[in-house]
Design an enzyme around this catalytic site. Structure first.
Site, PDB file in Angstrom:
ATOM      1  N   CYS A  25      41.673  48.113  43.705  1.00  0.00           N
ATOM      2  CA  CYS A  25      43.101  47.832  43.578  1.00  0.00           C
ATOM      3  C   CYS A  25      43.934  49.068  43.919  1.00  0.00           C
ATOM      4  O   CYS A  25      43.606  50.183  43.512  1.00  0.00           O
ATOM      5  CB  CYS A  25      43.424  47.372  42.159  1.00  0.00           C
ATOM      6  SG  CYS A  25      42.821  45.724  41.767  1.00  0.00           S
ATOM      7  N   TYR A 188      37.657  39.197  34.906  1.00  0.00           N
ATOM      8  CA  TYR A 188      38.646  38.309  35.501  1.00  0.00           C
ATOM      9  C   TYR A 188      38.310  36.868  35.091  1.00  0.00           C
ATOM     10  O   TYR A 188      37.326  36.605  34.419  1.00  0.00           O
ATOM     11  CB  TYR A 188      38.649  38.474  37.020  1.00  0.00           C
ATOM     12  CG  TYR A 188      39.490  39.639  37.516  1.00  0.00           C
ATOM     13  CD1 TYR A 188      39.406  40.907  36.932  1.00  0.00           C
ATOM     14  CD2 TYR A 188      40.371  39.494  38.575  1.00  0.00           C
ATOM     15  CE1 TYR A 188      40.167  41.974  37.390  1.00  0.00           C
ATOM     16  CE2 TYR A 188      41.143  40.555  39.043  1.00  0.00           C
ATOM     17  CZ  TYR A 188      41.036  41.787  38.443  1.00  0.00           C
ATOM     18  OH  TYR A 188      41.809  42.831  38.903  1.00  0.00           O
TER      19      TYR A 188
END
Length: 366
Positions: A25, A188
């Site tokens: 990210c 996630y």
């Protein structure tokens, strides 16, 4: 015997070497408006540098299938056509360097709505703050004490998210990607469903192993149905929550044995490779392993499930990466922070080990 520099083929796609870049990210997209989730010049420069450095396959950062699927408001997304058009510039350049562009499709689930990691340590953003929202999860169980309690997903909303993954895969193809990787790791949403630590449901999406993997399998089926038959589908998994390995931790969690079972199910539904990581779903979990702690999990997927696997985590030296491949522990290595430190790591490895990777013509000298 394969080496780091041996091409590898999945379906009709040949990847030029076994040195791949893991998704990382960047928290650098706009958080709202027409350009929300759209890749910027930063993303282009970041990914292009590793492609010109000889990396065989590059996986974008976790790219959200919906606005609420972002882990932070600054994540990339692929839920609209503006994002698709911006990605096309990136994928075209990666291909021009001989690199395979891959996209990691993600939904952050209960970990969503957080700050960038360099702002207050990536703290949770509450729904009443600017750019904040209520996360979603399999159960109304927060990720950490400071996190917002997620909204428990209804069966109808689960079906909608499955469709969002399929829609994102269609857009990924239009954007020029040649590999889709489904993000089922690191706490996630998909991982949250897999693990009994975070999935407390009593309906068909919870309880037994078969119930907890149902969401993952439905997403794989939906994506495989729209992703071209001749292009590969990868799946990133956290092989363990690092709970059952620690005798001092009595929490229940996802295990390496579960991962081997899941790998067989995924492969039967058209997943071509497992990208094997660990952890991310249980704060405070203690890693109980040797320094190259994630490689043995990839090896188990290859040996016990018979499924191709990529290894990731603390792989920093060319000789170390080469040994992972030549020993048959993995089919490829994914580098993260080491590629941030050295975008041309693949070229360094080729020089040290006597291999060959792509070099831009602009860098050739008589």
């Amino acid at each position: 015997m394969p080496t780091l520099f041996t091409p590898v083929t999945f379906r009709s796609l040949t990847i030029p070497n076994r040195i791949w870049m893991a998704a990382m990210c960047q928290y650098s997209a706009e958080p709202e408006g027409e350009t929300a989730g759209v890749p910027t010049d930063w993303h282009f420069a970041h990914l292009a540098a590793r492609a010109s450095g000889g990396t065989g396959l590059i996986v974008t950062e976790a790219t959200a299938v919906s606005p609420e699927g972002r882990i932070s408001p600054y994540d990339l997304g692929i839920w609209n056509d503006v994002q698709v058009a911006a990605f096309q510039r990136i994928t075209a350049f990666l291909k021009s360097q001989g690199t395979v562009p891959a996209i990691q499709l993600a939904h952050a689930g209960r970990k969503a709505s957080t700050e960038r990691t360099w702002v207050d340590g990536g703290r949770p953003i509450t729904p009443d703050e600017p750019y904040g929202w209520t996360p979603l999860g399999p159960s109304a169980v927060s990720f950490a004490p400071a996190s917002t309690t997620p909204e428990e997903l209804s069966a109808e909303r689960i079906r909608e998210i499955v469709q969002e993954f399929a829609d994102a895969a269609r857009r990924a193809l239009e954007a020029g990607f040649e590999v889709v990787e489904i993000h089922g790791a690191h706490g996630y949403l998909i991982h949250e469903f897999l693990s009994p630590h975070s999935n407390h449901r009593t309906d068909e999406y919870g309880g037994s192993f078969e119930g907890r993997i149902r969401f993952a399998l439905e997403i794989v089926d939906a994506v495989r149905a729209v992703w071209p038959e001749d292009l590969p589908l990868f799946f990133r998994v956290s092989a363990t929550d690092w709970l059952t390995e620690n005798p001092e931790d009595d929490r229940d969690g996802w295990t390496a044995d579960d991962t081997v079972r899941l790998a067989k199910e995924l492969h039967a539904r058209g997943v071509d490779l497992l990208d094997v990581s660990t952890g991310g779903n249980a704060p405070g979990a203690k890693i109980v392993a040797e320094p190259h702690y994630q490689v043995p999990f990839a090896a188990r997927v290859r040996d016990e499930a018979g499924v191709p696997a990529a290894a990731v985590g603390l792989i920093t030296e060319p000789a170390q990466a080469q040994q992972v491949i030549t020993s048959g522990q993995a089919d490829a290595v994914l580098l993260g922070r080491e590629l941030l430190r050295n975008p041309s790591w693949a070229r360094r490895a080729a020089e040290e080990l006597g291999g060959q990777v792509g070099t831009p013509v602009q860098y050739h000298r008589a």
